[in-house]
Design a protein around this motif. Structure first.
Motif, PDB file in Angstrom:
ATOM      1  N   VAL A 102      29.755  65.257  21.015  1.00 37.88           N
ATOM      2  CA  VAL A 102      28.582  65.814  20.344  1.00 37.88           C
ATOM      3  C   VAL A 102      29.049  66.398  19.018  1.00 37.88           C
ATOM      4  CG1 VAL A 102      26.688  67.470  20.466  1.00 37.88           C
ATOM      5  CG2 VAL A 102      27.514  66.372  22.570  1.00 37.88           C
ATOM      6  N   GLU A 103      28.598  65.812  17.928  1.00 38.28           N
ATOM      7  CA  GLU A 103      28.944  66.306  16.595  1.00 38.28           C
ATOM      8  C   GLU A 103      27.992  67.421  16.173  1.00 38.28           C
ATOM      9  OE1 GLU A 103      31.465  64.965  14.103  1.00 38.28           O
ATOM     10  OE2 GLU A 103      32.222  64.695  16.130  1.00 38.28           O
ATOM     11  N   GLN A 104      26.705  67.232  16.457  1.00 35.41           N
ATOM     12  CA  GLN A 104      25.693  68.230  16.112  1.00 35.41           C
ATOM     13  C   GLN A 104      24.561  68.168  17.124  1.00 35.41           C
ATOM     14  OE1 GLN A 104      24.240  68.410  12.013  1.00 35.41           O
ATOM     15  NE2 GLN A 104      25.952  67.114  11.400  1.00 35.41           N
ATOM     16  N   SER A 105      23.970  69.307  17.356  1.00 40.67           N
ATOM     17  CA  SER A 105      22.770  69.418  18.176  1.00 40.67           C
ATOM     18  C   SER A 105      21.819  70.327  17.400  1.00 40.67           C
ATOM     19  CB  SER A 105      23.113  70.016  19.547  1.00 40.67           C
ATOM     20  OG  SER A 105      21.947  70.242  20.293  1.00 40.67           O
ATOM     21  N   LYS A 106      20.782  69.744  16.847  1.00 45.81           N
ATOM     22  CA  LYS A 106      19.863  70.489  15.974  1.00 45.81           C
ATOM     23  C   LYS A 106      18.815  71.246  16.789  1.00 45.81           C
ATOM     24  CE  LYS A 106      21.481  68.921  12.034  1.00 45.81           C
ATOM     25  NZ  LYS A 106      22.031  69.785  11.023  1.00 45.81           N
ATOM     26  N   VAL A 113      17.183  66.534  17.708  1.00 40.26           N
ATOM     27  CA  VAL A 113      18.113  65.575  17.112  1.00 40.26           C
ATOM     28  C   VAL A 113      19.534  65.904  17.544  1.00 40.26           C
ATOM     29  CG1 VAL A 113      19.049  64.635  14.965  1.00 40.26           C
ATOM     30  CG2 VAL A 113      16.627  65.208  15.118  1.00 40.26           C
ATOM     31  N   PHE A 114      20.224  64.874  18.008  1.00 45.57           N
ATOM     32  CA  PHE A 114      21.647  64.946  18.313  1.00 45.57           C
ATOM     33  C   PHE A 114      22.390  63.985  17.396  1.00 45.57           C
ATOM     34  CE2 PHE A 114      20.038  66.119  22.550  1.00 45.57           C
ATOM     35  CZ  PHE A 114      20.891  67.150  22.895  1.00 45.57           C
ATOM     36  N   TYR A 115      23.626  64.333  17.078  1.00 45.69           N
ATOM     37  CA  TYR A 115      24.545  63.402  16.432  1.00 45.69           C
ATOM     38  C   TYR A 115      25.732  63.237  17.372  1.00 45.69           C
ATOM     39  CZ  TYR A 115      21.948  63.771  12.098  1.00 45.69           C
ATOM     40  OH  TYR A 115      20.958  63.714  11.149  1.00 45.69           O
TER      41      TYR A 115
END
Length: 124
Positions: free
Chosen positions: A97-101, A115-117
């Motif tokens: 998981v790079e980002q979890s908005k 949004v997930f990256y």
């Protein structure tokens, strides 16, 4: 090696979450329901590049996807539990998981979105 969006789509189709109604690559088609009666996931590519150079050659390929969730308006799913399960599933399959908005509300449909990256490195 498959494109990252295809890898992520195949992964989501394999686990077959009952709270996801549709999975799209790139964008939601104009012909799709836009009344907010379905939970839709849109997968787009966020990274696809050579990585980890040594002796003037790259040794890895960096892959990344953006996974955007549009929850149906009459949602009965425990959203947080579903998102934790989704993130754990990606991690168990070699992604991180790079980002979890933060959750937001889509201005056009009124749906709650997330949004997930996710990213991973493929050894060449």
């Amino acid at each position: 090696m498959q494109l990252p969006v295809i890898q992520a789509e195949n992964l989501l189709k394999t686990v077959n979450y009952d709270w996801i109604d549709n999975i799209y690559r790139g964008s939601i088609p104009k012909s799709a329901d836009n009344a907010g009666t379905t939970t839709d996931v849109v997968i787009t590519e966020s990274e696809n590049a050579p990585n980890n150079y040594a002796n003037s050659q790259f040794k890895h390929w960096a892959l990344g996807v953006e996974v955007q969730i549009f929850y149906k308006k009459a949602n009965q799913t425990d959203i947080l539990s579903a998102e934790i399960e989704l993130a754990k599933m990606f991690i168990a399959n070699g992604w991180r998981v790079e980002q979890s908005k933060n959750h937001t509300k889509d201005p056009d449909t009124g749906q709650v979105t997330k949004v997930f990256y996710f990213a991973k490195i493929e050894i060449i």
